[in-house]
Motif scaffolding. Structure first.
Motif, mmCIF file in Angstrom:
data_model
loop_
_atom_site.group_PDB
_atom_site.id
_atom_site.type_symbol
_atom_site.label_atom_id
_atom_site.label_comp_id
_atom_site.label_asym_id
_atom_site.label_seq_id
_atom_site.Cartn_x
_atom_site.Cartn_y
_atom_site.Cartn_z
ATOM 1 N N ILE A 128 45.443 34.640 48.005
ATOM 2 C CA ILE A 128 44.885 35.149 49.258
ATOM 3 C C ILE A 128 45.531 34.363 50.388
ATOM 4 N N ASN A 129 46.272 35.060 51.237
ATOM 5 C CA ASN A 129 47.065 34.446 52.296
ATOM 6 C C ASN A 129 48.024 33.395 51.718
ATOM 7 N N GLY A 130 48.500 33.659 50.506
ATOM 8 C CA GLY A 130 49.481 32.795 49.878
ATOM 9 C C GLY A 130 48.914 31.651 49.070
ATOM 10 N N LEU A 133 43.815 31.238 44.849
ATOM 11 C CA LEU A 133 42.360 31.056 44.934
ATOM 12 C C LEU A 133 41.616 31.536 43.697
ATOM 13 N N VAL A 134 42.250 32.367 42.876
ATOM 14 C CA VAL A 134 41.609 32.846 41.646
ATOM 15 C C VAL A 134 42.631 32.738 40.514
ATOM 16 N N TYR A 169 43.239 24.452 45.110
ATOM 17 C CA TYR A 169 42.507 25.334 46.010
ATOM 18 C C TYR A 169 41.857 26.504 45.275
ATOM 19 N N ILE A 170 42.041 26.578 43.975
ATOM 20 C CA ILE A 170 41.386 27.638 43.208
ATOM 21 C C ILE A 170 39.876 27.551 43.410
ATOM 22 N N CYS A 221 38.424 43.237 48.448
ATOM 23 C CA CYS A 221 37.339 42.921 49.389
ATOM 24 C C CYS A 221 36.199 42.191 48.701
ATOM 25 N N HIS A 222 35.911 42.567 47.446
ATOM 26 C CA HIS A 222 34.786 41.942 46.760
ATOM 27 C C HIS A 222 35.087 40.500 46.382
ATOM 28 N N ILE A 223 36.258 40.243 45.811
ATOM 29 C CA ILE A 223 36.567 38.873 45.420
ATOM 30 C C ILE A 223 36.676 37.984 46.652
ATOM 31 N N SER A 224 37.161 38.540 47.757
ATOM 32 C CA SER A 224 37.224 37.777 48.999
ATOM 33 C C SER A 224 35.829 37.488 49.537
#
Length: 571
Positions: A128-130, A133-134, A169-170, A221-224
């Protein structure tokens, strides 16, 4: 060479993620990861960084523990540009969580900093934005999920913190063998018990990663939203916690009510399912809504007031200034405090006493959301009506593990009233059978010992036989019979070691009232003095009616505890 099942699963997952809107990016090492990060942050913030400026960005990202980096991720950032100008930017858009850049990559290889370091290659990574995160770890069908869980733990030890440490950052891990899939938050002390299945609103599990889980949980959208809204940073333990699906749906339903209506509602989540965390997250989100003046979290006992303050502040340090007395509570209503935790007694005093009317009347027309913890205990008397009549724009929500329905409603001077009568519709249900299925609570083991029977002749009974012979159905006489109490006490002493796994655990003995409790205490105390046992016994009781709430006027006396022995363990 034919592909292994795990590779096929990985390819199918990536294909599905691309259909959901993730951009595919080929990243094989850390250098490519950093280059992509620079492009994505620039795109997200509509800015261009020089090499020296981006070094400052990387310097910000490199600092701190996993917990501190979770804060960095969510905070607005600042650097001084090469020309001396100030530049403010963000790593993720938390308010409009869909307005981020979503990418998927796979088989990123990272090697540790030392000569004996391991070289790890990660399965599927969501950026997400590089920023990674997951992280999704896949195993072939038939293998236990615990293997994927253990592998992620090895990655944490060997390579997540290596070099630029961007994989620290995960926020969320996903583990799957195709058929079963679970998620959990990134913490220092991982426990497999803190891995969760995702479900739909009716608590039906979505376990297949390709058939339900990805389209629902990993949708961009949901994971964010899960990362931006439904991860709680626990300041006390320096870890972050992700909400379970039933907590997510409850908060979503409550927020929806506030956003789009003035209707009330209640949440039915079984005891032990984390209602405090759910109610905190709902309160935290509500305080950020411009239309809401204040959120008041109401408990019904003074000891819960302290405990709730402590728990809320552990989720977000300093978010609550505890209300030690009614005067302080009234002050918080008048100042800019957004989230208030108080007891039903102090709230009742604040709106009833003339000395506070001047300040409290100024709040009567404001939009105030009340959230009541264990709402069945304190809301079936005059206090509920006082709150409704005093405030002109209240919105009231209750959390309970034991709602009152028509068939179990007790009657007082206001008549029989149910939870629905007071709060309206149930917004979400997560009942004891759901919790047992999810292994969120201990399973029940029910044993029936003894029976009541009417007989014409008498016979001797053993010390652990609890059959009581009565001539008629006199419940009070039966339940308080000295013979019955004596036999139950003997049964407890005879089976205590077996039931408590050789006293590895303690036991709690619940009785029907204070008088009966005192009788049991006297019996067990005498048996202890006679040398029949050496158990530590404590009694805990209240002089006030709790469940029945006979008068239910909102003024409950302080709870009292009488403890004879130093360890609170009733056999």
């Amino acid at each position: 060479m034919s592909k292994q099942p795990e590779q096929i699963l990985e390819n199918q997952l990536i294909e599905q993620l691309q259909k959901l809107g993730y951009g595919m990016v080929h990243i094989t090492n850390e250098t490519e990861l950093i280059d992509n990060l620079k492009n994505q942050i620039e795109k997200h913030n509509n800015v261009k960084f020089s090499s020296s400026e981006f070094e400052k960005v990387l310097n910000i990202l490199s600092k701190g523990s996993v917990f501190e980096k979770a804060k960095t991720l969510r905070e607005k950032q600042h650097i001084v540009r090469d020309n001396g100008d100030n530049l403010y930017f963000e790593f993720i858009q938390t308010e409009h969580w869909c307005q981020n850049q979503f990418q998927v990559t796979h088989q990123v290889t990272v090697e540790g900093n030392t000569s004996d370091s391991y070289r790890n290659r990660y399965d599927v990574t969501l950026l997400i934005n590089g920023l990674p995160l997951v992280q999704i770890e896949l195993k072939r069908r038939g293998l236990e999920l615990k293997e994927a869980f253990n592998q992620i733990n090895r990655y944490q030890r060997h390579s997540f913190g290596a070099n630029s440490a961007l994989f620290q950052y995960i926020q969320l891990f996903v583990i799957s063998n195709g058929v079963n899939t679970k998620y959990y938050a990134n913490n220092r002390y991982q426990s497999f018990k803190q891995t969760f299945y995702w479900t739909d609103k009716e608590n039906k599990r979505l376990t297949n990663i390709l058939n339900g889980f990805t389209s629902e949980f990993l949708e961009p959208c949901h994971i964010s939203k899960m990362i931006c809204k439904y991860i709680v940073l626990n300041e006390t333990n320096k870890i972050f916690m992700v909400l379970r699906p039933y907590q997510f749906y409850a908060v979503e339903a409550l927020i929806d009510k506030v956003m789009h209506s003035r209707k009330n509602g209640y949440v039915w989540h079984t005891t032990g399912s984390g209602k405090t965390l759910t109610s905190f997250k709902a309160s935290q989100i509500l305080t950020a809504l411009p239309k809401v003046k204040k959120v008041v979290f109401v408990v019904d006992r003074k000891d819960l007031d302290y405990q709730t303050n402590k728990e809320f502040n552990s989720f977000s340090k300093g978010c609550i200034d505890g209300t030690d007395n009614t005067k302080q509570l009234v002050k918080q209503f008048a100042d800019d405090t957004k989230l208030i935790v108080t007891t039903i007694q102090k709230l009742n005093t604040a709106i009833s006493k003339k000395q506070y009317q001047g300040k409290m009347e100024k709040m009567q027309d404001e939009r105030i959301v009340f959230i009541f913890d264990e709402c069945h205990r304190s809301q079936f008397g005059d206090t509920h009506n006082r709150i409704k009549h005093f405030f002109n724009n209240p919105q009231m929500f209750g959390f309970t593990g034991t709602p009152i329905f028509a068939d179990n409603a007790a009657k007082n001077e206001l008549g029989k009233r149910t939870t629905k009568d007071l709060f309206g519709d149930c917004l979400h249900k997560y009942v004891i059978t759901d919790a047992i299925k999810d292994e969120n609570v201990l399973k029940f083991s029910v044993e029936y010992v003894g029976r009541y029977k009417k007989v014409e002749t008498h016979h001797d009974a053993s010390a652990t036989e609890i059959d009581i012979e009565v001539e008629d159905i006199d419940t009070k006489e039966l339940m308080e019979s000295p013979v019955r109490l004596e036999k139950i006490s003997n049964y407890i002493l005879a089976h205590h070691k077996r039931k408590t796994h050789n006293q590895e655990f303690t036991g709690m003995f619940c009785v029907n009232g204070v008088e009966t409790l005192i009788k049991y205490y006297d019996i067990l105390h005498k048996k202890k003095e006679a040398g029949e046992h050496n158990l530590k016994i404590a009694t805990i009781f209240s002089f006030a009616a709790n469940e029945e709430d006979a008068d239910a006027n909102g003024f409950l006396p302080e709870e009292l505890s009488v403890v004879e022995d130093p360890v609170p363990c009733m056999a």
